[in-house]
Design a protein around this motif. Structure first.
Motif, mmCIF file in Angstrom:
data_model
loop_
_atom_site.group_PDB
_atom_site.id
_atom_site.type_symbol
_atom_site.label_atom_id
_atom_site.label_comp_id
_atom_site.label_asym_id
_atom_site.label_seq_id
_atom_site.Cartn_x
_atom_site.Cartn_y
_atom_site.Cartn_z
ATOM 1 N N GLN A 112 -10.333 26.193 -30.959
ATOM 2 C CA GLN A 112 -10.815 25.428 -29.806
ATOM 3 C C GLN A 112 -10.635 23.926 -30.033
ATOM 4 O OE1 GLN A 112 -11.633 26.477 -26.896
ATOM 5 N NE2 GLN A 112 -11.842 28.678 -27.253
ATOM 6 N N LYS A 115 -6.998 23.274 -29.538
ATOM 7 C CA LYS A 115 -6.704 23.365 -28.100
ATOM 8 C C LYS A 115 -7.122 22.080 -27.391
ATOM 9 C CE LYS A 115 -7.785 26.293 -24.052
ATOM 10 N NZ LYS A 115 -8.867 25.547 -23.377
ATOM 11 N N GLU A 119 -4.820 19.655 -25.163
ATOM 12 C CA GLU A 119 -5.138 19.416 -23.758
ATOM 13 C C GLU A 119 -5.202 17.934 -23.413
ATOM 14 O OE1 GLU A 119 -8.694 21.743 -23.330
ATOM 15 O OE2 GLU A 119 -7.580 23.465 -22.504
ATOM 16 N N TRP A 146 -1.633 31.900 -29.471
ATOM 17 C CA TRP A 146 -2.881 31.682 -28.734
ATOM 18 C C TRP A 146 -2.943 30.260 -28.209
ATOM 19 C CZ3 TRP A 146 -7.145 28.607 -28.505
ATOM 20 C CH2 TRP A 146 -8.238 29.089 -27.759
ATOM 21 N N LEU A 147 -2.621 29.293 -29.067
ATOM 22 C CA LEU A 147 -2.666 27.894 -28.651
ATOM 23 C C LEU A 147 -1.648 27.603 -27.560
ATOM 24 C CD1 LEU A 147 -3.112 26.108 -32.102
ATOM 25 C CD2 LEU A 147 -4.769 26.166 -30.216
ATOM 26 N N ASN A 150 -2.739 29.237 -24.226
ATOM 27 C CA ASN A 150 -3.982 28.727 -23.645
ATOM 28 C C ASN A 150 -3.982 27.225 -23.405
ATOM 29 O OD1 ASN A 150 -6.165 31.014 -23.493
ATOM 30 N ND2 ASN A 150 -5.056 31.363 -25.416
ATOM 31 N N SER A 151 -2.952 26.524 -23.864
ATOM 32 C CA SER A 151 -2.891 25.079 -23.646
ATOM 33 C C SER A 151 -1.671 24.644 -22.849
ATOM 34 C CB SER A 151 -2.873 24.350 -24.990
ATOM 35 O OG SER A 151 -1.643 24.550 -25.667
#
Length: 241
Positions: A112, A115, A119, A146-147, A150-151
């Motif tokens: 997180q 991320k 972002e 994942w990064l 999700n980003s």
């Protein structure tokens, strides 16, 4: 910071994403390592996007891979580093330079934080093989995928060669003035596949990145003439880094 006992070293922990300004002195230190302590040839900097979030995904041979990559890149980055390196003097240096501690057995908070860095349009460096080895990207964890998913960040594969050679042990620190190679590959955009589950999409993205990184490493070794090391067949004293 946490401490579990009077004789236990303090581990530095993040409570939020590291600020951008902390990386302003880590790259100059990386360049000293690359071009004063060692002789590093950097190829492919034009493949690095000049703006927007980027994940630098590199192979992992040696303790030096992270700082060598930081010094070679044309952009500042926050590198994900094994959490128990964040203690003592080294831990303070890593913390002060904006690196991200991660428990490789599973660390949602670290992802997180990374991320959040992406972002805001900044860069993250990660060694997705998870442990020092032959550096051929035969296996990798799903953190990069994942990064990326999700980003929306672009992934740049990075081949690092020469930080360990031949049959050197995984804990070996190369002697000064060794020739090192850092090759940045063509950027790749990872997107969710329509009509498939999140888990399947993640697995496919992870394999796509792994195949791209493995091919890039193989090509970089051929172009530079710098071979990957042999497996030393010894368990590292610090497995996972």
């Amino acid at each position: 910071m946490t401490k579990t006992g009077s004789s236990t070293p303090v581990l530095l922990e993040l409570t939020a994403a590291p600020p951008r300004w902390k990386t302003r002195w880590s790259r100059p230190l990386g360049r000293v390592l690359d071009h004063v302590v060692y002789r590093t040839t950097v190829t492919g900097r034009t493949n690095i996007p000049t703006a927007g979030p980027v994940i630098f995904a590199a192979n992992h041979l040696s303790y030096l891979d992270g700082p060598v990559m930081v010094g070679a890149a044309s952009r500042y980055m926050h590198v994900m580093v094994r959490h128990d390196m964040f203690k003592g003097f080294l831990g303070r240096v890593l913390f002060a330079s904006g690196q991200i501690p991660v428990n490789r057995e599973g660390d949602r908070a670290a992802l997180q934080h990374a991320k959040a860095v992406l972002e805001r349009g900044d860069c993250v460096g990660i060694l997705p093989e998870g442990t020092r080895g032959t550096g051929d990207a035969a296996n990798m964890n799903s953190g990069v995928a994942w990064l990326a998913l999700n980003s929306g960040a672009t992934v740049v594969p990075v081949a690092i060669l020469g930080t360990r050679i031949g049959t050197e042990h995984r804990d070996t620190i190369p002697r000064p003035r060794r020739q090192l190679q850092v090759v940045f590959g063509e950027a790749v955009k990872i997107e969710r596949e329509p009509g498939v589950s999140g888990r399947v999409s993640m697995d496919r993205a992870t394999e796509k990145i792994r195949v791209r990184l493995a091919a890039h490493i193989e090509a970089a070794a051929a172009i530079t003439g710098q071979d990957l090391p042999a497996d030393d067949h010894h368990t590292s004293k610090h497995k996972g880094q």
